[in-house]
Design a protein around this motif. Structure first.
Motif, PDB file in Angstrom:
ATOM      1  N   VAL A 236      31.130  40.465  48.664  1.00 54.49           N
ATOM      2  CA  VAL A 236      30.580  41.639  47.777  1.00 54.49           C
ATOM      3  C   VAL A 236      29.931  42.735  48.271  1.00 54.49           C
ATOM      4  O   VAL A 236      29.648  43.714  47.519  1.00 54.49           O
ATOM      5  CB  VAL A 236      29.483  40.783  46.752  1.00 54.49           C
ATOM      6  CG1 VAL A 236      30.004  39.696  45.897  1.00 54.49           C
ATOM      7  CG2 VAL A 236      28.444  40.116  47.559  1.00 54.49           C
ATOM      8  N   ASP A 237      29.557  42.666  49.592  1.00 56.05           N
ATOM      9  CA  ASP A 237      29.142  43.831  50.353  1.00 56.05           C
ATOM     10  C   ASP A 237      30.082  44.541  50.976  1.00 56.05           C
ATOM     11  O   ASP A 237      29.741  45.632  51.771  1.00 56.05           O
ATOM     12  CB  ASP A 237      27.972  43.253  51.466  1.00 56.05           C
ATOM     13  CG  ASP A 237      26.885  42.393  51.042  1.00 56.05           C
ATOM     14  OD1 ASP A 237      26.622  42.843  49.681  1.00 56.05           O
ATOM     15  OD2 ASP A 237      26.236  41.576  51.478  1.00 56.05           O
ATOM     16  N   PHE A 238      31.294  44.262  50.845  1.00 51.76           N
ATOM     17  CA  PHE A 238      32.524  45.078  51.434  1.00 51.76           C
ATOM     18  C   PHE A 238      32.872  46.331  50.350  1.00 51.76           C
ATOM     19  O   PHE A 238      32.908  46.155  49.195  1.00 51.76           O
ATOM     20  CB  PHE A 238      33.719  44.338  51.721  1.00 51.76           C
ATOM     21  CG  PHE A 238      33.833  43.437  52.732  1.00 51.76           C
ATOM     22  CD1 PHE A 238      34.903  43.733  53.620  1.00 51.76           C
ATOM     23  CD2 PHE A 238      32.792  42.722  53.266  1.00 51.76           C
ATOM     24  CE1 PHE A 238      35.132  43.213  55.138  1.00 51.76           C
ATOM     25  CE2 PHE A 238      32.813  42.013  54.308  1.00 51.76           C
ATOM     26  CZ  PHE A 238      34.195  42.050  55.142  1.00 51.76           C
ATOM     27  N   PRO A 239      32.989  47.515  50.942  1.00 54.44           N
ATOM     28  CA  PRO A 239      33.106  48.574  50.207  1.00 54.44           C
ATOM     29  C   PRO A 239      34.734  48.645  49.936  1.00 54.44           C
ATOM     30  O   PRO A 239      35.261  47.907  50.873  1.00 54.44           O
ATOM     31  CB  PRO A 239      32.622  49.997  50.926  1.00 54.44           C
ATOM     32  CG  PRO A 239      32.781  49.440  52.396  1.00 54.44           C
ATOM     33  CD  PRO A 239      32.463  47.784  52.291  1.00 54.44           C
ATOM     34  N   ALA A 246      32.633  40.879  41.118  1.00 57.37           N
ATOM     35  CA  ALA A 246      31.781  39.883  41.558  1.00 57.37           C
ATOM     36  C   ALA A 246      31.944  38.724  40.918  1.00 57.37           C
ATOM     37  O   ALA A 246      32.020  38.688  39.436  1.00 57.37           O
ATOM     38  CB  ALA A 246      30.641  40.316  41.931  1.00 57.37           C
ATOM     39  N   GLN A 247      31.868  37.533  41.248  1.00 58.88           N
ATOM     40  CA  GLN A 247      31.955  35.992  40.682  1.00 58.88           C
ATOM     41  C   GLN A 247      30.558  35.437  40.836  1.00 58.88           C
ATOM     42  O   GLN A 247      29.753  35.868  41.698  1.00 58.88           O
ATOM     43  CB  GLN A 247      33.284  35.141  41.256  1.00 58.88           C
ATOM     44  CG  GLN A 247      34.622  35.886  41.241  1.00 58.88           C
ATOM     45  CD  GLN A 247      35.010  36.165  39.760  1.00 58.88           C
ATOM     46  OE1 GLN A 247      35.218  35.302  38.949  1.00 58.88           O
ATOM     47  NE2 GLN A 247      35.382  37.363  39.445  1.00 58.88           N
ATOM     48  N   ALA A 248      30.318  34.460  39.943  1.00 61.63           N
ATOM     49  CA  ALA A 248      29.211  33.810  39.841  1.00 61.63           C
ATOM     50  C   ALA A 248      28.887  32.953  41.177  1.00 61.63           C
ATOM     51  O   ALA A 248      27.957  32.701  41.423  1.00 61.63           O
ATOM     52  CB  ALA A 248      29.150  32.978  38.493  1.00 61.63           C
ATOM     53  N   ASP A 249      29.932  32.626  41.885  1.00 60.21           N
ATOM     54  CA  ASP A 249      29.807  31.764  42.855  1.00 60.21           C
ATOM     55  C   ASP A 249      29.720  32.481  44.362  1.00 60.21           C
ATOM     56  O   ASP A 249      29.504  32.400  45.356  1.00 60.21           O
ATOM     57  CB  ASP A 249      31.000  30.835  43.230  1.00 60.21           C
ATOM     58  CG  ASP A 249      32.073  31.430  43.512  1.00 60.21           C
ATOM     59  OD1 ASP A 249      32.288  32.668  43.600  1.00 60.21           O
ATOM     60  OD2 ASP A 249      33.416  30.804  43.751  1.00 60.21           O
ATOM     61  N   GLY A 250      29.363  33.858  44.189  1.00 59.03           N
ATOM     62  CA  GLY A 250      29.174  34.731  45.269  1.00 59.03           C
ATOM     63  C   GLY A 250      30.354  35.314  45.827  1.00 59.03           C
ATOM     64  O   GLY A 250      30.326  36.017  46.767  1.00 59.03           O
ATOM     65  N   ARG A 343      48.277  38.700  40.721  1.00 58.01           N
ATOM     66  CA  ARG A 343      47.912  37.962  41.866  1.00 58.01           C
ATOM     67  C   ARG A 343      46.177  37.937  42.018  1.00 58.01           C
ATOM     68  O   ARG A 343      45.556  38.822  41.572  1.00 58.01           O
ATOM     69  CB  ARG A 343      48.405  38.416  43.075  1.00 58.01           C
ATOM     70  CG  ARG A 343      49.910  38.436  43.324  1.00 58.01           C
ATOM     71  CD  ARG A 343      50.467  37.186  43.296  1.00 58.01           C
ATOM     72  NE  ARG A 343      51.985  37.428  43.408  1.00 58.01           N
ATOM     73  CZ  ARG A 343      52.873  37.383  42.390  1.00 58.01           C
ATOM     74  NH1 ARG A 343      52.437  37.445  41.330  1.00 58.01           N
ATOM     75  NH2 ARG A 343      54.031  37.392  42.648  1.00 58.01           N
ATOM     76  N   VAL A 344      45.630  36.658  42.308  1.00 58.78           N
ATOM     77  CA  VAL A 344      44.262  36.554  42.438  1.00 58.78           C
ATOM     78  C   VAL A 344      43.717  36.126  43.602  1.00 58.78           C
ATOM     79  O   VAL A 344      44.501  34.728  43.985  1.00 58.78           O
ATOM     80  CB  VAL A 344      43.531  36.068  41.309  1.00 58.78           C
ATOM     81  CG1 VAL A 344      42.132  35.989  41.210  1.00 58.78           C
ATOM     82  CG2 VAL A 344      43.843  36.752  40.010  1.00 58.78           C
ATOM     83  N   VAL A 345      43.062  36.618  44.679  1.00 55.87           N
ATOM     84  CA  VAL A 345      42.358  35.939  45.829  1.00 55.87           C
ATOM     85  C   VAL A 345      40.653  35.970  45.800  1.00 55.87           C
ATOM     86  O   VAL A 345      40.426  37.178  45.504  1.00 55.87           O
ATOM     87  CB  VAL A 345      42.793  36.190  47.035  1.00 55.87           C
ATOM     88  CG1 VAL A 345      41.931  35.737  48.034  1.00 55.87           C
ATOM     89  CG2 VAL A 345      44.269  35.876  47.231  1.00 55.87           C
ATOM     90  N   TYR A 346      40.095  34.898  45.990  1.00 52.58           N
ATOM     91  CA  TYR A 346      38.573  34.925  45.762  1.00 52.58           C
ATOM     92  C   TYR A 346      38.134  34.970  47.215  1.00 52.58           C
ATOM     93  O   TYR A 346      38.450  33.728  47.894  1.00 52.58           O
ATOM     94  CB  TYR A 346      38.059  33.863  44.879  1.00 52.58           C
ATOM     95  CG  TYR A 346      38.501  33.772  43.590  1.00 52.58           C
ATOM     96  CD1 TYR A 346      37.818  34.692  42.555  1.00 52.58           C
ATOM     97  CD2 TYR A 346      39.566  33.211  43.270  1.00 52.58           C
ATOM     98  CE1 TYR A 346      38.118  34.484  41.272  1.00 52.58           C
ATOM     99  CE2 TYR A 346      40.146  33.195  41.955  1.00 52.58           C
ATOM    100  CZ  TYR A 346      39.392  33.832  41.083  1.00 52.58           C
ATOM    101  OH  TYR A 346      39.625  33.785  39.483  1.00 52.58           O
ATOM    102  N   ILE A 347      37.578  35.743  47.904  1.00 54.48           N
ATOM    103  CA  ILE A 347      36.937  36.051  49.172  1.00 54.48           C
ATOM    104  C   ILE A 347      35.512  35.895  49.207  1.00 54.48           C
ATOM    105  O   ILE A 347      34.874  36.529  48.348  1.00 54.48           O
ATOM    106  CB  ILE A 347      37.244  37.411  49.950  1.00 54.48           C
ATOM    107  CG1 ILE A 347      38.739  37.226  50.362  1.00 54.48           C
ATOM    108  CG2 ILE A 347      36.583  37.048  51.166  1.00 54.48           C
ATOM    109  CD1 ILE A 347      39.408  38.568  50.902  1.00 54.48           C
TER     110      ILE A 347
END
Length: 456
Positions: A236-239, A246-250, A343-347
């Motif tokens: 979430v700190d990446f520009p 942002a997601q609830a799990d960080g 397409r969705v990826v969560y990092i």
């Protein structure tokens, strides 16, 4: 040991039993295990130097076989007890287990026609019992349509039975069972048919230890450990985010839509001699097509990889000849058109550090257990039953990777009553005390072996 009260055997009693068991150890060499090959699995840990069965072992890895293990009678019984609350003993309805060197082990057993008939008969029993209990412990389908109930059954319950997420093909097959032409429009009938389908499927009947390759590609960093210093940043700190949130799990969700190339990007410290990049993420296929994550540094593509797993995993990349003017970028690439599906990826996080080759690193053509296979291995080894919700959640969250994480789960399982019973069964098979009530002895030679002594 005192029957029913093993805790009473402590101090001198425990020392005497330990000394006796030590006399039974084998002095045969254990060096016959295979060297690495494309068909070897990892439980990839190197054995430290030490004395084992009279042999001094050097720092090397002993590979197990890639295999599917048919559930034993006890494993089947305990699994359906935990999944459905079944109280009836179903073991006599299942064909007998194979016995290998004194232990019940179906690693070389296959499902014959007799097996298939027996498993279907038992699955019907379990389904009828579950229906009589109003499908307790399963998703509540009260007031739901067939399609909604099918989705809950396939997404919330079936993965517990299979001990892993379903593939797209498996999910489609389970959902299809809820069609009115099979169930007559009765959701309870559909649930019963669904249970029978799951319990007669290879996904339930076999414990998979096929694993996945240690090395996925040339930039794979699984052979390396993080050196010092280690720089970690939350995603979430990446520009430079495009089509994400942002997601609830960080984590940060990267979503591909409208033909754009979404990405996150940040300058992080690289090491010319070799950098270990670690990214914790998960992603889901659209249909049967996985999203493709491209890892780029300074405009140069390092790797493009399919991300198709629902649980969080930490992927490692080893890259060389980078300087600190280059940015680290993760882009989402089109993995193939699926109309109307994003397409969705969560990092979750990214870290960089100097790369240090892992001591006793596995051969590049070795395999290692997947997180869900490891969860099953731990559960069946220490409790004899299917993984509980805690283990499955750890697999999904990518929390079965480090030695400390695995040890914590082992300690938790060993503290359960089921583990005490499992260890007792293991010792009984090892010392053959499980045969003491049935073994035939000549009463003229062994007059002291009375029924009372056998029971004791």
């Amino acid at each position: 040991m005192p029957k029913g009260n093993p805790d009473a055997c402590n101090t001198q009693c425990a020392q005497d039993i330990g000394a006796y068991l030590w006399t039974l150890r084998t002095s045969s060499s254990s060096s016959s295990s295979s060297s690495s090959s494309s068909s070897s699995t990892g439980g990839s840990t190197s054995s430290s130097s030490g004395s084992i069965a009279g042999q001094v072992c050097s720092d090397r890895i002993i590979y197990g076989a890639r295999q599917l293990k048919l559930l034993t009678r006890d494993e089947y019984q305990k699994s359906v007890q935990d999944l459905f609350g079944v109280s009836e003993d179903l073991r006599s309805d299942i064909p007998a287990d194979a016995k290998v060197h004194g232990f019940f082990n179906n690693m070389q057993s296959s499902v014959t026609e007799t097996h298939a008939d027996a498993y279907l008969f038992v699955a019907e029993k379990v389904a009828n019992y579950s229906a009589s209990q109003n499908f307790r412990g399963m998703p509540n389908c009260t007031g739901l349509t067939e399609a909604a109930c099918a989705a809950k059954f396939a997404d919330e319950f079936a993965p517990k039975v299979f001990r892993r997420p379903l593939t797209a093909i498996e999910r489609a097959a389970i959902v299809k069972i809820f069609d009115a032409k099979y169930s007559g429009g009765d959701i309870k009938v559909a649930q019963s048919l669904g249970i029978q389908a799951l319990l007669t499927s290879p996904g339930f009947l076999y414990r998979s230890e096929l694993g996945e390759p240690v090395m996925r590609h040339g930039a794979d960093g699984n052979q390396y450990v993080a050196g010092t210093p280690l720089e970690t940043a939350a995603a979430v700190d990446f520009p430079g985010k495009v089509y994400g949130e942002a997601q609830a799990d960080g984590s940060w969700m990267i979503r591909m839509r409208d033909g754009q190339t979404p990405y996150i990007e940040k300058h992080m410290k690289f090491y010319p001699a070799g950098t270990l990049i670690q990214v914790t993420l998960r992603g889901q296929a659209a249909g049967d097509v996985a999203p493709k994550l491209e890892v780029r540094t300074g405009g140069t593509t390092q790797i493009i990889e399919d991300i198709n797993f629902n649980e969080y995993r930490t992927l490692k990349y080893y890259v060389t000849k980078l300087d600190n003017t280059q940015a680290l970028r993760f882009e989402l690439r089109n993995g193939g058109a699926v109309a109307g599906v994003d397409r969705v990826v969560y990092i979750k996080s990214v870290s960089v550090s100097p790369a240090t080759l892992m001591p006793g690193a596995a051969d590049k053509d070795a395999y290692k257990l997947t997180p869900y296979e490891l969860a099953s291995f731990l559960s069946y080894t220490y409790t004899g039953s299917t993984p509980d919700d805690t283990l499955l959640a750890a697999a999904k969250a990518g929390q079965l990777e480090s030695e400390s994480q695995i040890n914590a789960q082992v300690a938790r399982l060993l503290a359960t009553p089921r583990a005490q019973k499992q260890l007792g069964d293991f010792v009984a098979q090892w010392l053959r005390t499980d045969e003491v009530l049935t073994v035939t002895k000549d009463p003229a030679k062994y007059p002291e072996l009375t029924a009372e002594l056998r029971a004791a």
